[in-house]
Design an enzyme around this catalytic site. Structure first.
Site, PDB file in Angstrom:
ATOM      1  N   ILE A 288     -11.443  -1.782  -1.369  1.00 38.70           N
ATOM      2  CA  ILE A 288     -10.199  -2.466  -1.796  1.00 38.70           C
ATOM      3  C   ILE A 288     -10.689  -3.905  -2.008  1.00 38.70           C
ATOM      4  O   ILE A 288     -10.408  -4.501  -3.158  1.00 38.70           O
ATOM      5  CB  ILE A 288      -9.048  -2.465  -0.480  1.00 38.70           C
ATOM      6  CG1 ILE A 288      -8.587  -1.011  -0.292  1.00 38.70           C
ATOM      7  CG2 ILE A 288      -8.011  -3.584  -1.140  1.00 38.70           C
ATOM      8  CD1 ILE A 288      -7.714  -1.093   0.523  1.00 38.70           C
TER       9      ILE A 288
ATOM     10  N   LYS B 291      -0.984  -3.003  12.982  1.00 39.27           N
ATOM     11  CA  LYS B 291      -0.276  -2.832  11.772  1.00 39.27           C
ATOM     12  C   LYS B 291       1.132  -3.006  12.147  1.00 39.27           C
ATOM     13  O   LYS B 291       1.975  -3.654  11.065  1.00 39.27           O
ATOM     14  CB  LYS B 291      -0.391  -1.566  11.100  1.00 39.27           C
ATOM     15  CG  LYS B 291      -1.905  -1.411  10.787  1.00 39.27           C
ATOM     16  CD  LYS B 291      -2.353  -2.376   9.828  1.00 39.27           C
ATOM     17  CE  LYS B 291      -3.813  -1.981   9.328  1.00 39.27           C
ATOM     18  NZ  LYS B 291      -4.266  -3.180   8.505  1.00 39.27           N
TER      19      LYS B 291
END
Length: 235
Positions: A17, A156
């Site tokens: 990414i 998260k």
């Protein structure tokens, strides 16, 4: 000295990414600052600044912002692309050592908070024409459980809440905050994520003038996709 080109700071510049996002923004005129443990600062160029950083130490986040501000100028796009997890047996998530939990919480939450805080400080100094976009690379663990990934799920979940709150609080000032979560077409988790798909979405979010949904669940080749239920089982 800082110039006139827009600047992106990518915290966590891995080969998937991070590097895909860097290539995409560099190809479209951005100066790119990358921060990660593995980077060699001597490899920096006129258009790419490498900053050696360990996100288990939140002071490194502040130092990364100071470096990019000095060399390239205030970043108008900031990507927090860092994640940590210490696996446990699926039937015993509390086997996780406290030291590992604390380290991973620092990486997943505390350093992310510092990054968003520093980004907001910078956005306040930029003109309204600047992108002023912060993106936290997430996954499905803010709405699903995988017991072996307990500390990443805690991270998260906290990161998503922080982004949700920021997207509401700063919307009237034109600052954009997003949580990116790549999914399969049926809404289930995608474990081998696609760097180029993230880069495409992140570019779109940076370019948009209005704030879209803070929770950016997306599918490769489709883009943002709102599923009937964002919550998914771990099966």
């Amino acid at each position: 000295m800082p110039g006139t080109s827009p600047v992106i700071l990518i915290l966590g510049a891995g080969p998937n990414i991070g590097q895909a996002v860097a290539r995409t923004f560099a190809s479209r005129g951005y100066k790119v600052a990358l921060a990660a443990r593995s980077l060699d600062e001597a490899d920096s160029t006129d258009n790419q600044l490498n900053i050696t950083s360990d996100f288990a130490n939140s002071d490194d986040v502040v130092n990364a912002f100071k470096r990019v501000n000095k060399v390239f100028g205030i970043p108008s796009v900031v990507v927090y692309n860092v994640s940590a997890s210490t696996l446990t047996p699926p039937q015993d998530p509390f086997a996780l050592p406290l030291a590992a939990f604390n380290r991973d919480v620092t990486i997943n939450i505390t350093s992310a908070f510092v990054a968003a805080q520093q980004a907001a400080f910078g956005f306040a100094q930029l003109p309204a024409s600047a992108s002023r976009t912060f993106i936290y690379t997430g996954n499905i663990l803010n709405v699903a459980i995988l017991p072996s990934f307990l500390d990443q799920g805690v991270g998260k979940s906290a990161g998503a809440h922080m982004i949700w709150a920021a997207s509401a609080a700063y919307k009237d000032r034109g600052f954009k905050f997003y949580y990116g979560d790549e999914r399969r077409a049926d809404g289930t988790a995608k474990y081998r994520v696609d760097g180029e798909a993230h880069a495409e979405l992140y570019w779109k979010l940076a370019e948009e003038k209005t704030h879209g949904p803070w929770m950016q669940t997306f599918v490769k080749g489709v883009g943002y996709t709102k599923f009937d239920s964002q919550y998914a089982s771990s099966s």
